[in-house]
Design a protein around this motif. Structure first.
Motif, short mmCIF file in Angstrom:
data_model
loop_
_atom_site.label_atom_id
_atom_site.label_comp_id
_atom_site.label_asym_id
_atom_site.label_seq_id
_atom_site.Cartn_x
_atom_site.Cartn_y
_atom_site.Cartn_z
N SER A 184 0.83 -1.20 0.00
CA SER A 184 0.00 0.00 0.00
C SER A 184 0.87 1.25 0.00
CB SER A 184 -0.92 0.00 1.22
OG SER A 184 -1.84 -1.06 1.15
N LYS A 185 1.95 1.23 0.80
CA LYS A 185 2.87 2.36 0.85
C LYS A 185 3.59 2.53 -0.49
CE LYS A 185 6.84 4.06 3.56
NZ LYS A 185 7.87 4.02 2.51
N THR A 186 4.02 1.39 -1.06
CA THR A 186 4.72 1.43 -2.34
C THR A 186 3.84 2.02 -3.43
OG1 THR A 186 6.11 -0.46 -1.79
CG2 THR A 186 5.82 0.01 -4.11
N GLN A 187 2.59 1.57 -3.48
CA GLN A 187 1.68 2.07 -4.50
C GLN A 187 1.37 3.55 -4.31
OE1 GLN A 187 2.09 -0.11 -6.80
NE2 GLN A 187 -0.05 -0.53 -7.31
N ALA A 188 1.29 3.99 -3.05
CA ALA A 188 1.07 5.41 -2.78
C ALA A 188 2.26 6.23 -3.28
CB ALA A 188 0.85 5.63 -1.29
N GLU A 189 3.47 5.69 -3.10
CA GLU A 189 4.67 6.38 -3.59
C GLU A 189 4.68 6.43 -5.12
OE1 GLU A 189 7.83 4.19 -1.78
OE2 GLU A 189 7.51 5.06 0.21
N HIS A 190 4.28 5.33 -5.77
CA HIS A 190 4.19 5.33 -7.23
C HIS A 190 3.23 6.43 -7.71
CE1 HIS A 190 5.41 0.80 -7.77
NE2 HIS A 190 6.42 1.57 -7.44
N ARG A 191 2.10 6.52 -7.05
CA ARG A 191 1.10 7.50 -7.47
C ARG A 191 1.61 8.94 -7.25
NH1 ARG A 191 -4.17 6.49 -8.63
NH2 ARG A 191 -3.92 4.35 -7.83
N ALA A 192 2.33 9.14 -6.15
CA ALA A 192 2.86 10.48 -5.86
C ALA A 192 3.89 10.89 -6.91
CB ALA A 192 3.48 10.51 -4.46
N VAL A 193 4.71 9.94 -7.35
CA VAL A 193 5.69 10.22 -8.40
C VAL A 193 4.98 10.66 -9.68
CG1 VAL A 193 7.40 9.17 -9.96
CG2 VAL A 193 7.53 8.73 -7.50
N LEU A 194 3.92 9.94 -10.05
CA LEU A 194 3.19 10.28 -11.27
C LEU A 194 2.47 11.63 -11.15
CD1 LEU A 194 1.70 6.81 -12.25
CD2 LEU A 194 3.62 8.01 -13.32
N THR A 195 1.93 11.91 -9.96
CA THR A 195 1.26 13.19 -9.75
C THR A 195 2.22 14.36 -9.93
OG1 THR A 195 -0.34 12.20 -8.21
CG2 THR A 195 -0.04 14.59 -8.09
N SER A 196 3.43 14.22 -9.36
CA SER A 196 4.43 15.30 -9.50
C SER A 196 4.94 15.38 -10.94
CB SER A 196 5.60 15.07 -8.53
OG SER A 196 6.26 13.85 -8.80
N LEU A 197 5.02 14.24 -11.62
CA LEU A 197 5.44 14.24 -13.03
C LEU A 197 4.41 14.98 -13.88
CD1 LEU A 197 7.27 13.35 -15.37
CD2 LEU A 197 6.05 11.15 -15.38
N LYS A 198 3.14 14.69 -13.65
CA LYS A 198 2.09 15.34 -14.44
C LYS A 198 2.04 16.84 -14.18
CE LYS A 198 -2.64 14.72 -16.04
NZ LYS A 198 -3.87 13.90 -15.96
N ALA A 199 2.39 17.24 -12.94
CA ALA A 199 2.44 18.66 -12.59
C ALA A 199 3.72 19.32 -13.10
CB ALA A 199 2.33 18.84 -11.09
N ARG A 200 4.62 18.52 -13.69
CA ARG A 200 5.92 18.98 -14.19
C ARG A 200 6.75 19.61 -13.07
NH1 ARG A 200 5.37 16.01 -18.86
NH2 ARG A 200 3.15 16.10 -19.32
N ASP A 201 6.62 19.00 -11.86
CA ASP A 201 7.37 19.46 -10.69
C ASP A 201 8.61 18.57 -10.57
OD1 ASP A 201 8.39 20.12 -8.20
OD2 ASP A 201 6.41 20.25 -7.24
#
Length: 241
Positions: A184-201
């Motif tokens: 669950s923690k790993t998947q949350a980290e995956h999602r956070a990486v993608l969220t920041s990527l989409k925000a171009r941060d």
């Protein structure tokens, strides 16, 4: 590579010897990755050739390819050996993996399409945070699929090729390590990486990815000790054909 022109279709096809080498290579690679040969064990080429139903020539080609890629080692006058489970080598590979993925993420900030990011988010939705009845092997496959999908957004095929080699060389340790990981923690980290990527941060994306991939030497050493125990506690397994 030897090739020929198919008489009826005009299509260039690989020779049968190429396909035999590829088949033997894939079989031996699977054995090496899963340590069906024990660490440090000398490979009996005659026995392996007989079990796989091939001659020594394609077998030797496949062995040399695996040696070049780091899956086997070769000692002049002695032959091919299964690589050891070496903590420092695995640690170096984790550092290489992190360097590759971070570099790829920097490229992806400017190159990734929103549609591709959304597709990887959908992959996370489909596979979910719950491991369910999946084995460690299946969970590692899903994790590799995510990271290779992320790497693909860099639009750099050579970096992706190297990452796949690294992933294969650390896969056995990751199978062991998977039991210690909270999915669950790993998947949350995956999602956070993608969220920041989409925000171009870029800063946030890199920080999240580095923290996610990092493994300490003591963590790797503990996983290797458990790996050795599993290898030597199991009854001797026949070579898969």
């Amino acid at each position: 590579m030897c090739s020929g022109l198919h008489a009826s279709t005009g299509v260039v096809v690989e020779s049968s010897s190429d396909s035999v080498v590829d088949r033997v290579y894939e079989q031996l690679k699977a054995m090496a990755v899963s340590y069906e040969f024990k660490p440090g064990e000398r490979l009996n080429e005659g026995d392996i050739a007989k079990r796989l139903g091939v001659s020594r020539t394609p077998l030797r080609e496949a062995l040399n390819r695996l040696k070049t890629e780091g899956f086997l080692r070769f000692a002049p006058g002695k032959g091919f050996f299964c690589r050891e489970l070496d903590a420092h080598e695995i640690f170096d590979l984790y550092e290489l993996r992190k360097a590759l993925e971070v570099s790829a993420a920097r490229l992806a900030i400017g190159r990734a399409k929103d549609a591709d990011i959304d597709a990887l988010i959908a992959f996370l939705d489909r596979t979910g945070p719950d491991p369910g009845e999946r084995s460690a092997v299946e969970l590692v496959e899903l994790d590799e699929a995510f990271h290779e999908g992320l790497m693909a957004m860099s639009d750099n095929a050579e970096m992706l090729r190297v990452l796949r080699n690294v992933n294969a060389r650390i896969r056995f340790v990751r199978w062991i390590d998977m039991d210690r990981i909270n999915r669950s923690k790993t998947q949350a980290e995956h999602r956070a990486v993608l969220t920041s990527l989409k925000a171009r941060d870029e800063a946030a994306c890199i920080e999240l990815l580095e923290k996610h991939i990092d493994r300490r030497l003591d963590q790797i050493t503990a996983a290797i000790k458990e790996g050795y125990a599993q290898i030597y506690m199991l009854a001797k397994r026949p070579l898969a054909v």
